[in-house]
Design a protein around this motif. Structure first.
Motif, PDB file in Angstrom:
ATOM      1  N   ASN A 251      31.118  44.103  14.297  1.00 22.36           N
ATOM      2  CA  ASN A 251      30.705  43.505  15.566  1.00 22.36           C
ATOM      3  C   ASN A 251      31.933  42.969  16.290  1.00 22.36           C
ATOM      4  O   ASN A 251      31.919  41.883  16.855  1.00 22.36           O
TER       5      ASN A 251
ATOM      6  N   THR B   4      19.750  48.698  24.959  1.00 16.58           N
ATOM      7  CA  THR B   4      21.044  48.979  24.334  1.00 16.58           C
ATOM      8  C   THR B   4      21.444  50.424  24.621  1.00 16.58           C
ATOM      9  O   THR B   4      20.594  51.295  24.801  1.00 16.58           O
TER      10      THR B   4
ATOM     11  N   ASP C  84      24.023  44.040  24.775  1.00 19.40           N
ATOM     12  CA  ASP C  84      23.681  42.688  24.321  1.00 19.40           C
ATOM     13  C   ASP C  84      24.129  41.627  25.324  1.00 19.40           C
ATOM     14  O   ASP C  84      23.560  40.543  25.381  1.00 19.40           O
TER      15      ASP C  84
ATOM     16  N   THR D  34      30.076  47.059  17.692  1.00 18.57           N
ATOM     17  CA  THR D  34      28.984  46.433  18.440  1.00 18.57           C
ATOM     18  C   THR D  34      29.473  45.151  19.083  1.00 18.57           C
ATOM     19  O   THR D  34      30.564  44.664  18.781  1.00 18.57           O
TER      20      THR D  34
ATOM     21  N   CYS E  60      25.845  41.559  17.496  1.00 19.17           N
ATOM     22  CA  CYS E  60      24.881  42.106  16.548  1.00 19.17           C
ATOM     23  C   CYS E  60      24.637  41.060  15.476  1.00 19.17           C
ATOM     24  O   CYS E  60      25.545  40.350  15.083  1.00 19.17           O
TER      25      CYS E  60
END
Lengths: 455, 115
Positions: A84, A448, A117, A174, A177
């Motif tokens: 992440n 997403t 996100d 990511t 996350c």
């Protein structure tokens, strides 16, 4: 036929963890997946500030530095990396990663990026659709701090990572996350678990929780620290995942540390709320169903885990600017170190007052380290310690006041009682207080995107 | 009845949870878990951490792990980046509970630490 077991290790528990974790994991034993957790709650807002100053910043740069060292092994062994590390700028992170792969002269490595996100820019639109983003702590609506918002991110689950793996990504990046989803995702991918097989999703989530702080489940921060062999060479944890949802927690042979029912149980209770309801975007895991068994040296079997349907809403981690703070410290030698420290603190605030700078009691902190500040009221303070560390801190909405405070610490060396020393590291500077605002958002508003690109 | 410390009966870990901390206590034996369940009421734990926990104390149980989990609300001086305290994340609260005294019944067999 899927492989069994699938070996998943976590090599980074937070942004700032040792680079030796991942470097040793890819060298010291077999591994299929390497996960890296970089994001704490305040990390996102720090990254958002960096991105405002530089549109190419705002991700965990440590990740790229680390990849630069481990890419040859990762490529040779076909290890998949899930991190992440994207922070608030997954695109910039991807660019840096692709450049590093090219610099190393490696080919055919696919990099996947999960985005969506980051909802900071979408707050007005979502508010218009009826979302209040009320604080989960106080119930107050987001409008109270709207002007001061620094970041807002919805917690993403394992789904988009699985999608990236299915598209052939060897490295998945990511943004915000959920930590355990980094570990759950490869299990879903390898074993083809259904996204509503709650017991299995709960098992993968528990595995992720156990390893998310790296060596905190293999002897780090352990009550019986004297029994932990070779802490310097502590082995980072490895999950041996099985298709039926059971798994083993272990570490590579010949590494230091300890992997027992007790070291694993210690981590299970870390940052725990209601053990029967551990919420992630993927599932509600029941920690009261977990069975731990010592199956061999440094090898714990975990089974019996139950889960329930995933929560209807996603958690949002938002942050806002809530003033400024600074703290400074001095060492005060005895005799009478405690009494002299109290005098020093009084002198600082008295001198500031003389100059028209006052802090209310709730905006001050005086700690005399060495007299039981961590266990105040639990452990009796020593009578006359040979030395103590005096810490003085302030917070205020006015940055100039906080900076003025920082200039009144060092003068104590020459204008305070005798035995004041240890003023190092320069004047305390005012830093922004980034306050945390936890909220909820409807799942259907979060979209997403997964993109996979080859270097 | 005789006295023992929680540290003789259990191990622990703590960390931050918003503006509070969580303190997980894991008993070393079934008998020790029974003692801790009876002795470590939220009220007594709150009293033990009186100078640290400004808010209420909640307790949860995970009998499968022989674990009790306490949430000490408002124990971090604001929590996260708002706190000025040395232990702004409650990392040391786990050791704090091990110093707490409890009563064990007569004939209670003191568990031995692992290994």
């Amino acid at each position: 036929m899927s492989r069994d077991p699938v070996l998943i290790a976590n090599g980074q528990g937070f942004w700032g963890d040792s680079i030796l974790g991942p470097v040793r994991l890819v060298r010291e034993g077999p591994l299929h997946y390497l996960t890296l957790d970089y994001l704490a709650e305040v990390t996102m807002s720090i990254m958002q500030k960096l991105k405002r100053r530089d549109p190419g910043a705002g991700y965990a740069t440590d990740f790229v530095t680390m990849l630069d060292r481990i890419l040859p092994e990762v490529a040779a062994k076909g290890i998949k990396v899930i991190a992440n590390a994207g922070g608030v700028n997954p695109e910039a992170c991807r660019k840096a990663v692709l450049e590093t792969i090219q610099k190393k002269g490696l080919r055919g490595i696919k990099v996947g990026v999960v985005s969506g996100d980051d909802i900071l820019e979408r707050i007005p639109e979502m508010t218009a659709k009826g979302e209040t983003f009320a604080s989960m702590d106080t119930g107050e609506p987001l409008s109270k701090v709207k002007e001061k918002l620094l970041s807002a991110n919805a917690y993403i689950g394992a789904g988009p990572i699985v999608e990236a793996l299915r598209k052939g990504a060897q490295i998945v990046i990511t943004g915000r996350c959920t930590d355990p989803s980094l570990v759950l995702a490869p299990m879903i991918h390898e074993f083809d678990w259904s996204m509503d097989d709650w017991n299995k999703l709960a098992a993968g989530t528990v595995a992720g929780h156990i390893v998310e702080c790296g060596p905190q489940c293999t002897g780090g921060n352990y009550t019986y620290w004297r029994s932990v062999p070779n802490l310097a060479r502590i082995g980072y944890p490895i999950v041996e995942a099985h298709p039926d949802g059971t798994f083993h927690v272990t570490k590579h042979a010949k590494t230091g540390g300890l992997c027992t029912v007790e070291t694993v149980a210690s981590q299970l209770v870390y940052e725990m709320g209601d053990p029967a309801k551990y919420l992630t975007p993927d599932v509600v895991a029941d920690f009261t169903s977990i069975r731990l068994e010592q199956e061999g040296k440094d090898r714990v079997r975990v089974s019996g885990i139950r889960g329930a349907e995933r929560p209807a809403k996603l958690k949002v981690s938002a942050s806002y600017l809530n003033g400024y703070k600074a703290s400074g410290q001095l060492t005060v030698a005895g005799p009478d170190a405690i009494e002299k420290s109290r005098l020093c603190a009084d002198v600082v605030f008295e001198r500031l007052k003389m100059d028209g700078v006052e802090f209310p009691p709730e905006g001050r902190l005086v700690e005399i380290v060495g007299t039981g500040v961590c266990h105040e009221g639990i452990v009796p303070p020593p009578k006359d310690p040979s030395e103590v560390v005096l810490r003085i801190g302030v917070k205020d909405a006015d940055r100039a006041k906080v900076d003025r405070f920082g200039r009144e610490i060092a003068p104590l060396v020459t204008s305070g009682p005798p035995g004041v020393t240890g003023f190092a590291g320069g004047r305390p500077q005012a830093t922004e207080i980034v306050a945390y605002w936890p909220a909820l958002v409807s799942r259907n508003l979060i979209e997403t995107t997964v993109t996979v690109e080859e270097a | 009845m005789k006295k023992a410390t929680v540290g003789q009966l259990a191990y622990s870990r703590s960390g931050d949870k918003g503006d509070g901390s969580n303190v997980g206590v894991v008993a070393l034996s079934d008998a020790a878990f029974r003692v801790l369940k009876a002795e470590l009421t939220p009220e007594r734990v709150k009293k033990h951490f009186a100078k640290i926990a400004k808010g209420k104390v909640e307790r949860y149980e995970a009998p499968n792990l022989r674990a009790l989990n306490f949430i000490l609300h408002d124990s971090l001086g604001g929590g996260g980046s708002e706190s000025l305290k040395t232990d702004a994340q409650g990392k040391t609260h786990g050791l704090g509970i091990l110093a707490m005294e409890v009563e064990v019944p007569d004939g209670f067999e003191m568990p031995s630490p692992p290994r």
